[in-house]
Scaffold this active site. Sequence first.
Site, PDB file in Angstrom:
ATOM      1  N   ARG A 186      58.240  47.041  -7.263  1.00  0.00           N
ATOM      2  CA  ARG A 186      58.190  48.494  -7.228  1.00  0.00           C
ATOM      3  C   ARG A 186      58.345  48.930  -5.778  1.00  0.00           C
ATOM      4  O   ARG A 186      57.938  48.229  -4.859  1.00  0.00           O
ATOM      5  CB  ARG A 186      56.868  49.007  -7.802  1.00  0.00           C
ATOM      6  CG  ARG A 186      56.631  48.609  -9.256  1.00  0.00           C
ATOM      7  CD  ARG A 186      55.284  49.133  -9.747  1.00  0.00           C
ATOM      8  NE  ARG A 186      55.057  48.794 -11.153  1.00  0.00           N
ATOM      9  CZ  ARG A 186      54.418  47.718 -11.578  1.00  0.00           C
ATOM     10  NH1 ARG A 186      53.919  46.854 -10.688  1.00  0.00           N
ATOM     11  NH2 ARG A 186      54.257  47.489 -12.875  1.00  0.00           N
ATOM     12  N   LYS A 213      50.055  47.831  -9.681  1.00  0.00           N
ATOM     13  CA  LYS A 213      49.784  48.910 -10.631  1.00  0.00           C
ATOM     14  C   LYS A 213      48.702  48.517 -11.620  1.00  0.00           C
ATOM     15  O   LYS A 213      47.861  49.337 -12.010  1.00  0.00           O
ATOM     16  CB  LYS A 213      51.078  49.272 -11.369  1.00  0.00           C
ATOM     17  CG  LYS A 213      50.971  50.486 -12.269  1.00  0.00           C
ATOM     18  CD  LYS A 213      52.323  50.850 -12.848  1.00  0.00           C
ATOM     19  CE  LYS A 213      52.229  52.097 -13.719  1.00  0.00           C
ATOM     20  NZ  LYS A 213      53.560  52.476 -14.273  1.00  0.00           N
ATOM     21  N   HIS A 280      64.022  52.960  -8.196  1.00  0.00           N
ATOM     22  CA  HIS A 280      63.654  52.235  -9.420  1.00  0.00           C
ATOM     23  C   HIS A 280      64.865  51.586 -10.084  1.00  0.00           C
ATOM     24  O   HIS A 280      64.724  50.640 -10.863  1.00  0.00           O
ATOM     25  CB  HIS A 280      62.956  53.176 -10.396  1.00  0.00           C
ATOM     26  CG  HIS A 280      61.907  52.500 -11.224  1.00  0.00           C
ATOM     27  ND1 HIS A 280      60.813  51.859 -10.665  1.00  0.00           N
ATOM     28  CD2 HIS A 280      61.772  52.336 -12.566  1.00  0.00           C
ATOM     29  CE1 HIS A 280      60.049  51.362 -11.624  1.00  0.00           C
ATOM     30  NE2 HIS A 280      60.615  51.620 -12.790  1.00  0.00           N
ATOM     31  N   ARG A 283      65.072  47.919  -9.384  1.00  0.00           N
ATOM     32  CA  ARG A 283      64.152  47.131 -10.210  1.00  0.00           C
ATOM     33  C   ARG A 283      64.779  46.841 -11.577  1.00  0.00           C
ATOM     34  O   ARG A 283      64.692  45.729 -12.095  1.00  0.00           O
ATOM     35  CB  ARG A 283      62.835  47.902 -10.357  1.00  0.00           C
ATOM     36  CG  ARG A 283      61.743  47.205 -11.174  1.00  0.00           C
ATOM     37  CD  ARG A 283      60.446  47.979 -10.976  1.00  0.00           C
ATOM     38  NE  ARG A 283      59.427  47.716 -11.989  1.00  0.00           N
ATOM     39  CZ  ARG A 283      58.540  46.742 -11.933  1.00  0.00           C
ATOM     40  NH1 ARG A 283      58.558  45.892 -10.919  1.00  0.00           N
ATOM     41  NH2 ARG A 283      57.634  46.605 -12.880  1.00  0.00           N
TER      42      ARG A 283
END
Length: 344
Positions: A186, A213, A280, A283
Amino acid sequence: MKRRIIGERGLKVSPQDRQISNVLYTMDEALEAFIRAKTAEGVRKGTLTGYHDIFRYFRQWLDEEITNINDITADTIRNYINYLRTERTPYAEDPQRKRTGKGLSVHTINIRIRGLCTLFRFLYNDGIISYNPMQNISQVRDDAHEEVPGLPDKQIDAILASYVDRQFAQWRDKTLIILLLDTGLRIGEALSLTADQVNFKELSITVPSQIAKKRKSREIPISREVAKRLRQLLDETQQYFGEGCKLFMNAYGEDLTDDAFRRRLNRLKRKLNISKLHPHMFRHTFARNYVLNGGDIFTLQRILDHADIQTTRKYVQMDNEHIREQHNKFSPLRNIIKRNGIRV
């Protein structure tokens, strides 16, 4: 006269058992009580900031005459949701990202609905409000749509080729993108990296529980080429900013933030004429390419730090080109033709 109903947190209290107070809470007082409680629960600073932002957007839309939290009704909430769907300008506060159309995405609206649900549920359970206006509010429905897609190979090549390695900021950004494509980190996890999190000998990165997270530490392998670039980046940043610095710093010796990196990607997006580009997506690109290159989805789940394998499956979005490539490579018909000597 509006009254405050006090009950045990999280428990339903019958009207006969409720204690009633004449105390009224303003919007700010109600939010402060909520933030104090969430802080005591150990909610992270970033999440608290998110709650602040969601409530700030709501307050900006509200009629100035509404000052008490008890004045918010379900109809107020529904009118606000309709405003977000049809009138709100996306990224109105950011000139670089502001869009010309009206209406926020369903995903963004539902984030705000969930935030308000959490807020008003707390206020009701703690007796600050006597009625929960979010009780019968549902999330906005949307047609099925693709998850965040990965970047096509040609766009990745164009992005990496666009950077000038002689300029520190561009070389740093390129190193960051290469790291994201190699690990699926992330963006917040990547930008928080310090020297002690990188094991250059074992070729791995540790994401501590304070950053992860799911609040669980994990170790992620990195490629030798990426480790070499990170070593060079670390040496250069330490030379200019001292040994206590993070790997990714701006030219002024400050931490590179995710917002700053997003703005830089937006400029690059316009330069390369790419329709969409944000952190993102790297990812998701890693997740797709990991599977295409033969990686198994269960290992990918561990690397991406997903609690549910279904979330990992959503990350592996393949376009038609990749589907054709995989079909040509793995179609069982070829073995059948070979076994049976069929000529085509």
